[in-house]
Design a protein around this motif. Structure first.
Motif, PDB file in Angstrom:
ATOM      1  N   GLU A 267       0.824  -1.211   0.000  1.00  0.00           N
ATOM      2  CA  GLU A 267       0.000   0.000   0.000  1.00  0.00           C
ATOM      3  C   GLU A 267       0.864   1.270   0.000  1.00  0.00           C
ATOM      4  N   GLU A 268       1.935   1.221   0.779  1.00  0.00           N
ATOM      5  CA  GLU A 268       2.844   2.387   0.853  1.00  0.00           C
ATOM      6  C   GLU A 268       3.535   2.619  -0.486  1.00  0.00           C
ATOM      7  N   SER A 269       4.009   1.571  -1.102  1.00  0.00           N
ATOM      8  CA  SER A 269       4.670   1.689  -2.416  1.00  0.00           C
ATOM      9  C   SER A 269       3.689   2.178  -3.477  1.00  0.00           C
ATOM     10  N   SER A 270       2.452   1.690  -3.408  1.00  0.00           N
ATOM     11  CA  SER A 270       1.429   2.131  -4.365  1.00  0.00           C
ATOM     12  C   SER A 270       1.178   3.621  -4.224  1.00  0.00           C
ATOM     13  N   GLY A 271       1.171   4.146  -2.959  1.00  0.00           N
ATOM     14  CA  GLY A 271       0.944   5.569  -2.732  1.00  0.00           C
ATOM     15  C   GLY A 271       2.057   6.432  -3.311  1.00  0.00           C
ATOM     16  N   LEU A 272       3.287   5.976  -3.159  1.00  0.00           N
ATOM     17  CA  LEU A 272       4.415   6.726  -3.702  1.00  0.00           C
ATOM     18  C   LEU A 272       4.331   6.849  -5.217  1.00  0.00           C
ATOM     19  N   ILE A 273       3.962   5.708  -5.881  1.00  0.00           N
ATOM     20  CA  ILE A 273       3.852   5.728  -7.344  1.00  0.00           C
ATOM     21  C   ILE A 273       2.735   6.664  -7.789  1.00  0.00           C
ATOM     22  N   LYS A 274       1.598   6.650  -7.034  1.00  0.00           N
ATOM     23  CA  LYS A 274       0.486   7.548  -7.359  1.00  0.00           C
ATOM     24  C   LYS A 274       0.932   9.020  -7.267  1.00  0.00           C
ATOM     25  N   ASN A 275       1.646   9.354  -6.183  1.00  0.00           N
ATOM     26  CA  ASN A 275       2.113  10.750  -6.004  1.00  0.00           C
ATOM     27  C   ASN A 275       3.030  11.170  -7.143  1.00  0.00           C
ATOM     28  N   ALA A 276       3.945  10.293  -7.522  1.00  0.00           N
ATOM     29  CA  ALA A 276       4.867  10.576  -8.627  1.00  0.00           C
ATOM     30  C   ALA A 276       4.095  10.766  -9.925  1.00  0.00           C
ATOM     31  N   TYR A 277       3.091   9.922 -10.144  1.00  0.00           N
ATOM     32  CA  TYR A 277       2.319   9.999 -11.390  1.00  0.00           C
ATOM     33  C   TYR A 277       1.608  11.347 -11.503  1.00  0.00           C
ATOM     34  N   PHE A 278       0.886  11.718 -10.418  1.00  0.00           N
ATOM     35  CA  PHE A 278       0.119  12.972 -10.470  1.00  0.00           C
ATOM     36  C   PHE A 278       1.022  14.205 -10.514  1.00  0.00           C
ATOM     37  N   THR A 279       2.185  14.144  -9.838  1.00  0.00           N
ATOM     38  CA  THR A 279       3.141  15.274  -9.875  1.00  0.00           C
ATOM     39  C   THR A 279       3.684  15.465 -11.281  1.00  0.00           C
ATOM     40  N   LEU A 280       4.073  14.378 -11.921  1.00  0.00           N
ATOM     41  CA  LEU A 280       4.592  14.471 -13.286  1.00  0.00           C
ATOM     42  C   LEU A 280       3.499  14.882 -14.274  1.00  0.00           C
ATOM     43  N   GLN A 281       2.293  14.400 -13.991  1.00  0.00           N
ATOM     44  CA  GLN A 281       1.180  14.786 -14.860  1.00  0.00           C
ATOM     45  C   GLN A 281       0.940  16.307 -14.783  1.00  0.00           C
ATOM     46  N   GLU A 282       1.061  16.878 -13.553  1.00  0.00           N
ATOM     47  CA  GLU A 282       0.896  18.325 -13.370  1.00  0.00           C
ATOM     48  C   GLU A 282       2.027  19.084 -14.069  1.00  0.00           C
ATOM     49  N   ALA A 283       3.241  18.567 -13.959  1.00  0.00           N
ATOM     50  CA  ALA A 283       4.398  19.200 -14.611  1.00  0.00           C
ATOM     51  C   ALA A 283       4.226  19.188 -16.121  1.00  0.00           C
ATOM     52  N   ALA A 284       3.711  18.079 -16.663  1.00  0.00           N
ATOM     53  CA  ALA A 284       3.505  17.995 -18.106  1.00  0.00           C
ATOM     54  C   ALA A 284       2.481  19.018 -18.570  1.00  0.00           C
ATOM     55  N   GLY A 285       1.443  19.242 -17.735  1.00  0.00           N
ATOM     56  CA  GLY A 285       0.451  20.257 -18.090  1.00  0.00           C
ATOM     57  C   GLY A 285       1.022  21.658 -18.072  1.00  0.00           C
ATOM     58  N   THR A 286       1.855  21.922 -17.065  1.00  0.00           N
ATOM     59  CA  THR A 286       2.477  23.252 -16.975  1.00  0.00           C
ATOM     60  C   THR A 286       3.381  23.506 -18.172  1.00  0.00           C
ATOM     61  N   ILE A 287       4.199  22.498 -18.516  1.00  0.00           N
ATOM     62  CA  ILE A 287       5.114  22.641 -19.662  1.00  0.00           C
ATOM     63  C   ILE A 287       4.331  22.848 -20.954  1.00  0.00           C
ATOM     64  N   SER A 288       3.211  22.127 -21.078  1.00  0.00           N
ATOM     65  CA  SER A 288       2.378  22.269 -22.278  1.00  0.00           C
ATOM     66  C   SER A 288       1.853  23.689 -22.404  1.00  0.00           C
ATOM     67  N   GLY A 289       1.453  24.274 -21.219  1.00  0.00           N
ATOM     68  CA  GLY A 289       0.954  25.653 -21.244  1.00  0.00           C
ATOM     69  C   GLY A 289       2.043  26.637 -21.623  1.00  0.00           C
ATOM     70  N   LEU A 290       3.257  26.397 -21.120  1.00  0.00           N
ATOM     71  CA  LEU A 290       4.380  27.280 -21.464  1.00  0.00           C
ATOM     72  C   LEU A 290       4.685  27.225 -22.951  1.00  0.00           C
ATOM     73  N   ILE A 291       4.618  26.016 -23.521  1.00  0.00           N
ATOM     74  CA  ILE A 291       4.883  25.872 -24.963  1.00  0.00           C
ATOM     75  C   ILE A 291       3.854  26.648 -25.775  1.00  0.00           C
ATOM     76  N   ASP A 292       2.604  26.612 -25.315  1.00  0.00           N
ATOM     77  CA  ASP A 292       1.548  27.303 -26.049  1.00  0.00           C
ATOM     78  C   ASP A 292       1.741  28.829 -26.044  1.00  0.00           C
ATOM     79  N   THR A 293       2.379  29.368 -24.939  1.00  0.00           N
ATOM     80  CA  THR A 293       2.543  30.829 -24.829  1.00  0.00           C
ATOM     81  C   THR A 293       3.805  31.337 -25.509  1.00  0.00           C
ATOM     82  N   LEU A 294       4.712  30.433 -25.865  1.00  0.00           N
ATOM     83  CA  LEU A 294       5.972  30.867 -26.467  1.00  0.00           C
ATOM     84  C   LEU A 294       5.746  31.498 -27.832  1.00  0.00           C
TER      85      LEU A 294
END
Length: 559
Positions: A267-294
């Protein structure tokens, strides 16, 4: 009047203490015995120029102290002392002065430390020392005006005070206008330069913090391609094809969810992977927005560079930072405003100058009128005094220079004493025709007049009878005694006629003590006075005849 004088380690005086009395006191003794040294000590006590040469050999300092009884009223001097916090009790003023071999100079009035200027101001109201130097002053025509003013001190001083205030204001205004006109070209050039600098800074419209923002913007614009590449690559790695990180991480997250209920570790390992997934997913969205404004804007980069270059130029000229440049601009505004008002007020200053000049002329005329009236009174008084000094044929005149139009701080009057000592001779400048004996009598006549009107408590005559003898010497003696009725008089003399009329006589002599020269002073009793006057008459050998002559002089003086 001076009541006591104490002198310690001054020249050839080891220690000396004299108590003076009212009336006329004469100091006599052989030449070189130290009579003038006592006067030098008195002069030093009342603010005269000090020197380490006064200090007795073998000692570190000299000390002079005098106690003065102040007759009423002495309001002016007491008020002057109170300005410095010096109280006068029992109408007694004690002056002290010490000079050290190191050059240090300590002055006290009633125990309180003062500077020599204060000591001199008080001293000149207590003691008037008249010596051969005043003969020299009388031979200086520039000194005659001050003598005239002194004769009618109160009235002339009042007008002169108003005149000097107006004169100082007139000079201040004239100097200000002259300075402006003399430097007008430089002034205008500076105003133009300041105006240019102000316009340059104002037109730049500088903003606090602007430079840092422009530098940041220039950093972004100059690295546009690298930023685009980094953002695109990062986005593709995170969320692109099926083999990218988020896809793979999503598979791992789903698999772990199927076993997380079996054990807490899963359960603990599953939680860590979930946190990493959602953090990277948020970073990908931010980068996508930056690309659109360039958007690459090459003209904007040029604008930013030009703006930063302007700021650098202004900083190089006017300050280390934008803040300093703006502060300098405020300073320019203040100077421009101030000088602008001065320029506008130049006409007002000229008007004020003309007004001051008109007032100055009126007061100068008033001062001249008072002085001319005073001159007539002085002439009459001096002629009256000279009659008793065997100069009854003398004609004395205070001559005013005609067409004296130049102003100075004493007015615009130039006066000179003229004299004719023989019948039939025309008036000529005193400084050119008077002999030594005539000068002595002239100054003595002035002192007699002034002693009646001034509040000087003690007058000291240092061998003012030089160059006279016989009946003139007798007349001088009687005149000095007459002055002693209004002020205490101390007189150093070699004339037996002067010594005989004195109320008190001190004998000054020097001795060799332990191979050192010392000066002593002692009051003479009546018999001793007879012997001393006889010595003054005949020299070293005293005869029965000179003793009788001395007794006769004393008897005549007493009568």
């Amino acid at each position: 009047m001076i009541q006591e004088l104490s002198v310690k380690d001054f020249a050839i005086i080891s220690s000396l203490h004299i108590q003076f009395k009212e009336g006329m006191t004469v100091l006599t003794g052989e030449t070189g015995a130290g009579k003038s040294i006592i006067i030098d000590a008195m002069s030093l006590l009342v603010g005269g120029r000090g020197s380490i040469d006064f200090i007795r050999d073998g000692t570190d300092k000299c000390r002079i102290e005098g106690a003065f009884y102040v007759k009423q009223p002495m309001t002016k001097m007491k008020n002057y002392l109170q300005e410095y916090g010096i109280e006068v009790t029992d109408d007694l003023i004690i002056l002290q002065r010490e000079i050290f071999r190191s050059g240090r100079n300590i002055c006290r009035i009633n125990g309180q430390l003062v500077n020599t200027k204060v000591l001199r101001e008080v001293g000149r109201q207590l003691v008037d020392i008249h010596g051969q130097n005043e003969h020299q002053e009388l031979m200086d025509a520039a000194f005659h005006l001050s003598l005239l003013d002194k004769f009618n001190g109160e009235e002339i001083s009042s007008v002169l005070n108003d005149y000097q205030k107006t004169y100082d204001r007139y000079r201040e205004l004239k100097e200000k206008i002259d300075k402006y006109q003399t430097h007008e070209k430089e002034f205008v050039q500076r105003m133009d330069m300041l105006q240019f600098q102000r316009d340059e800074i104002v037109s730049a419209n500088l903003q606090i913090g602007e430079e840092a923002e422009l530098q940041s913007e220039r950093q972004r614009l100059a690295n546009f391609q690298r930023i685009v590449q980094a953002l695109t690559t990062s986005y593709n790695v995170l969320e692109g094809d099926e083999d990218q990180i988020l896809n793979l991480l999503g598979i791992a997250m789903n698999e772990m969810e199927t076993i997380e209920a079996l054990d807490e570790v899963y359960e603990e390992s599953s939680g860590l992977i979930k946190n990493a997934y959602f953090t990277l997913q948020e970073a990908a969205g931010t980068i996508s927005g930056l690309i659109d404004t360039l958007e690459l804007d090459e003209s904007r980069l040029n604008e930013v560079e030009a703006r930063l270059d302007l700021i650098r130029q202004l900083k190089r000229k006017y300050g280390e930072s934008v803040e300093e440049v703006l502060t300098y601009a405020e300073t320019i505004d203040q100077e421009l405003e101030l000088n602008g008002h001065q320029t506008l007020n130049l006409e007002e200053l000229n008007a004020e100058l003309n007004q001051a000049k008109t007032m100055l002329i009126q007061l100068a005329d008033q001062l001249t009128d008072v002085r001319k009236r005073t001159a007539i009174e002085l002439e009459n008084n001096i002629l009256e005094q000279l009659q008793g000094l065997y100069m009854d044929k003398t004609v004395f005149k205070v001559v005013f220079e005609e067409d004296a139009i130049s102003f100075n701080r004493t007015g615009r009057d130039k006066v000179e004493f003229y004299i004719s000592t023989n019948v039939g001779e025309s008036l000529k400048p005193l400084v050119k025709v008077a002999s030594g004996g005539e000068l002595s009598r002239m100054m003595l006549a002035l002192k007699t007049i002034f002693s009646q009107s001034q509040a000087i408590t003690s007058i000291i005559f240092d061998e003012v009878d030089t160059g006279v003898s016989g009946r003139v010497a007798q007349a001088i003696a009687e005149k000095i005694h007459q002055i002693g009725k209004n002020s205490q008089v101390l007189c150093i003399s070699h004339l037996p006629q002067v010594a005989a009329v004195a109320d008190t006589q001190y004998f000054i002599e020097k001795h060799i003590v332990d191979e050192r020269t010392e000066t002593t002073v002692r009051e003479l009793a009546h018999d001793e006075r007879t012997e001393e006057i006889a010595r003054m008459l005949s020299g070293s050998e005293i005869t029965e005849l000179t003793l009788k002559h001395a007794q006769e002089l004393l008897q005549l003086a007493h009568e």
